[in-house]
Write a protein that holds these residues in place. Structure first.
Motif, PDB file in Angstrom:
ATOM      1  N   LEU A 127      38.081  50.405  84.783  1.00 50.16           N
ATOM      2  CA  LEU A 127      37.906  51.461  83.789  1.00 50.16           C
ATOM      3  C   LEU A 127      38.191  50.978  82.371  1.00 50.16           C
ATOM      4  CD1 LEU A 127      39.578  54.529  85.552  1.00 50.16           C
ATOM      5  CD2 LEU A 127      37.132  54.033  85.372  1.00 50.16           C
ATOM      6  N   LEU A 128      38.991  49.917  82.258  1.00 52.37           N
ATOM      7  CA  LEU A 128      39.450  49.464  80.944  1.00 52.37           C
ATOM      8  C   LEU A 128      38.769  48.191  80.467  1.00 52.37           C
ATOM      9  CD1 LEU A 128      43.286  50.110  81.360  1.00 52.37           C
ATOM     10  CD2 LEU A 128      41.613  51.513  80.152  1.00 52.37           C
ATOM     11  N   GLN A 129      37.772  47.691  81.184  1.00 54.51           N
ATOM     12  CA  GLN A 129      37.126  46.469  80.737  1.00 54.51           C
ATOM     13  C   GLN A 129      36.465  46.683  79.380  1.00 54.51           C
ATOM     14  OE1 GLN A 129      33.433  45.237  82.857  1.00 54.51           O
ATOM     15  NE2 GLN A 129      33.849  46.986  84.194  1.00 54.51           N
ATOM     16  N   ARG A 130      36.415  45.622  78.605  1.00 49.24           N
ATOM     17  CA  ARG A 130      35.907  45.697  77.243  1.00 49.24           C
ATOM     18  C   ARG A 130      34.403  45.419  77.214  1.00 49.24           C
ATOM     19  NH1 ARG A 130      40.050  44.928  73.530  1.00 49.24           N
ATOM     20  NH2 ARG A 130      38.685  46.131  72.161  1.00 49.24           N
ATOM     21  N   THR A 131      33.777  45.811  76.117  1.00 54.61           N
ATOM     22  CA  THR A 131      32.341  45.604  75.961  1.00 54.61           C
ATOM     23  C   THR A 131      31.972  44.130  76.002  1.00 54.61           C
ATOM     24  OG1 THR A 131      30.456  46.038  74.513  1.00 54.61           O
ATOM     25  CG2 THR A 131      32.529  45.502  73.445  1.00 54.61           C
ATOM     26  N   ARG A 132      30.724  43.859  76.376  1.00 57.65           N
ATOM     27  CA  ARG A 132      30.227  42.482  76.362  1.00 57.65           C
ATOM     28  C   ARG A 132      29.370  42.207  75.127  1.00 57.65           C
ATOM     29  NH1 ARG A 132      33.565  43.375  80.521  1.00 57.65           N
ATOM     30  NH2 ARG A 132      33.778  41.539  81.838  1.00 57.65           N
ATOM     31  N   CYS A 133      29.582  42.932  74.063  1.00 60.97           N
ATOM     32  CA  CYS A 133      28.870  42.683  72.802  1.00 60.97           C
ATOM     33  C   CYS A 133      29.044  41.223  72.397  1.00 60.97           C
ATOM     34  CB  CYS A 133      29.406  43.602  71.721  1.00 60.97           C
ATOM     35  SG  CYS A 133      28.798  43.230  70.055  1.00 60.97           S
ATOM     36  N   ILE A 172      28.031  49.751  67.730  1.00 63.60           N
ATOM     37  CA  ILE A 172      26.961  50.160  68.643  1.00 63.60           C
ATOM     38  C   ILE A 172      27.131  49.482  70.010  1.00 63.60           C
ATOM     39  CG2 ILE A 172      25.339  50.611  66.770  1.00 63.60           C
ATOM     40  CD1 ILE A 172      23.967  47.942  67.487  1.00 63.60           C
ATOM     41  N   ALA A 173      28.353  49.021  70.301  1.00 67.79           N
ATOM     42  CA  ALA A 173      28.594  48.293  71.547  1.00 67.79           C
ATOM     43  C   ALA A 173      28.467  49.215  72.756  1.00 67.79           C
ATOM     44  CB  ALA A 173      29.974  47.648  71.520  1.00 67.79           C
ATOM     45  N   GLN A 174      27.843  48.713  73.814  1.00 67.71           N
ATOM     46  CA  GLN A 174      27.661  49.488  75.031  1.00 67.71           C
ATOM     47  C   GLN A 174      28.868  49.360  75.952  1.00 67.71           C
ATOM     48  OE1 GLN A 174      26.819  46.462  74.676  1.00 67.71           O
ATOM     49  NE2 GLN A 174      26.431  45.375  76.577  1.00 67.71           N
ATOM     50  N   HIS A 175      29.083  50.379  76.768  1.00 72.26           N
ATOM     51  CA  HIS A 175      30.141  50.332  77.782  1.00 72.26           C
ATOM     52  C   HIS A 175      29.633  49.538  78.986  1.00 72.26           C
ATOM     53  CE1 HIS A 175      32.918  51.715  80.922  1.00 72.26           C
ATOM     54  NE2 HIS A 175      33.764  51.861  79.931  1.00 72.26           N
ATOM     55  N   PRO A 176      30.449  48.626  79.554  1.00 74.94           N
ATOM     56  CA  PRO A 176      29.924  47.702  80.565  1.00 74.94           C
ATOM     57  C   PRO A 176      30.066  48.135  82.023  1.00 74.94           C
ATOM     58  CG  PRO A 176      32.088  46.978  79.883  1.00 74.94           C
ATOM     59  CD  PRO A 176      31.779  48.214  79.079  1.00 74.94           C
ATOM     60  N   SER A 177      30.924  49.096  82.341  1.00 67.81           N
ATOM     61  CA  SER A 177      31.278  49.356  83.733  1.00 67.81           C
ATOM     62  C   SER A 177      30.192  50.092  84.505  1.00 67.81           C
ATOM     63  CB  SER A 177      32.573  50.170  83.810  1.00 67.81           C
ATOM     64  OG  SER A 177      32.864  50.547  85.138  1.00 67.81           O
ATOM     65  N   ASP A 178      29.890  49.618  85.723  1.00 67.51           N
ATOM     66  CA  ASP A 178      29.054  50.370  86.657  1.00 67.51           C
ATOM     67  C   ASP A 178      29.880  51.434  87.371  1.00 67.51           C
ATOM     68  OD1 ASP A 178      26.322  49.002  86.704  1.00 67.51           O
ATOM     69  OD2 ASP A 178      27.630  47.288  87.045  1.00 67.51           O
TER      70      ASP A 178
END
Length: 344
Positions: A127-133, A172-178
């Protein structure tokens, strides 16, 4: 990697106190704890360690929570599930109750990362992983998430993977979690323990913050607050699916994904839950879209109206403009298959 202190917590009650006692008070302002400084919990470490090696995260203390007794998956009195924050992604995806009753969650987990990472990654950490921007991961680049006020080069630069919903001029970074996308569709709640010993429950819909003027602040967690469990309500009726469009068949982040639970019979959608990944700065769900889909008989016109509503505030930044059309096609495909009873 910069020098840091290391400590191991033995109980959930001890962990917040241990973190607070090892970090100087000067490091406990909101900007630092939500950014790279201060103390950090470490569980599987599948994201944090990478960020520390690049000196994007530079905690002065780590509190290891990997041995906390938070590895159970229990059925709740109302027929839901209580998931310990230390349950691995692999164990959660394979659990019989998850596979049988929350198939959308199992499928989302299996669509993420690789088998090796899923064996190590924890539910709370996911839940807390950071963006992959790209710019967030580049220490030499400006980035408002890393250094507030330094700028967002992604807006005019490489932004193919980036968000089209919930963005601001600062990020504009996207959230990475599936996993979080499926949890959003299932109305999950996050149970936490604060430094003062109290617990609270946070709806996942309220857990993530929009970037607005402070993209360095990503969640509503307080300083030292520890995720202990994720609570799922009783499973919703309907067909469960997680559809993920990505550049390759595995080990890739979503361009567009959707976690769908749709109850449809005889050309009518009776219930719909739709959460999207890859397109938002957080897992994206629009309940107005779901209500619209249940308001009248299913038809291509209705599906397009739903897509219009979902995307009415979408904004591309150049390389990611294609996501607007792609999201529409993915949504129409999911809804068409659901009405045929073929959603999977």
């Amino acid at each position: 990697m910069k020098t840091f202190a290391y400590f191991r917590a033995e109980t959930p009650e001890q962990a917040p106190h241990l973190l607070a006692s090892q970090v100087d008070a000067d490091h406990w302002d909101d900007n630092q704890i939500q950014g790279s400084q201060g103390g950090k919990y470490i569980a599987g470490g599948t994201n944090l360690l990478d960020l520390m090696k690049l000196q994007i995260e530079t905690p002065i203390a780590l509190v290891d929570i990997s041995r906390l007794p938070l590895t159970d998956i229990e059925q709740t009195a109302d027929g839901g599930l209580k998931i310990g924050a230390m349950v691995t992604n692999s164990d959660l995806a394979a659990h019989p109750l998850v596979r049988e009753r929350y198939a959308v969650l199992s499928r989302a987990l299996l669509a993420g990362a690789s088998g090796q990472l899923r064996n190590k990654a924890s539910t709370g950490g996911n839940l807390l992983q950071r963006t992959r921007c790209y710019y967030f991961y580049s220490p030499n680049s400006p980035c408002n998430k890393r250094i507030p006020g330094s700028g967002c080069p992604a807006r005019e630069g490489r932004n193919r993977m980036h968000a089209i919903l919930g963005i601001s001029e600062h990020c504009i970074a996207q959230h990475p979690s599936d996993m979080a996308v499926a949890m959003q569709a299932l109305d999950a709640r996050v149970e936490t323990r604060r430094i003062d010993g109290t617990t609270r429950h946070i709806a996942l819909a309220d857990f993530y913050l929009l970037p607005e003027d402070h993209p360095e602040r990503e969640t509503v967690l307080e300083t030292g607050e520890l995720i202990t469990h994720i609570i799922l309500p009783p499973p919703p009726a309907g067909q469960h699916a997680y559809r993920k469009v990505r550049d390759r068949a595995s080990y890739a982040f979503a361009l567009v994904s959707v976690a769908a639970v749709i109850d449809a019979t005889s050309g009518q959608i009776h219930g719909a839950r739709l959460a999207f990944g890859g397109i938002g700065v957080r897992p994206w769900r629009n309940k107005d879209v779901e209500q619209l889909l249940c308001s009248q008989p299913a038809s291509p016109q209705l599906f397009n109206q739903a897509a219009d509503l979902l995307l009415k505030d979408a904004k591309g930044s150049g390389d990611n403009d294609f996501k607007i059309a792609l999201t529409r096609r993915v949504l129409l495909s999911v809804l068409t298959d659901a009405c045929k009873g073929e959603l999977q």
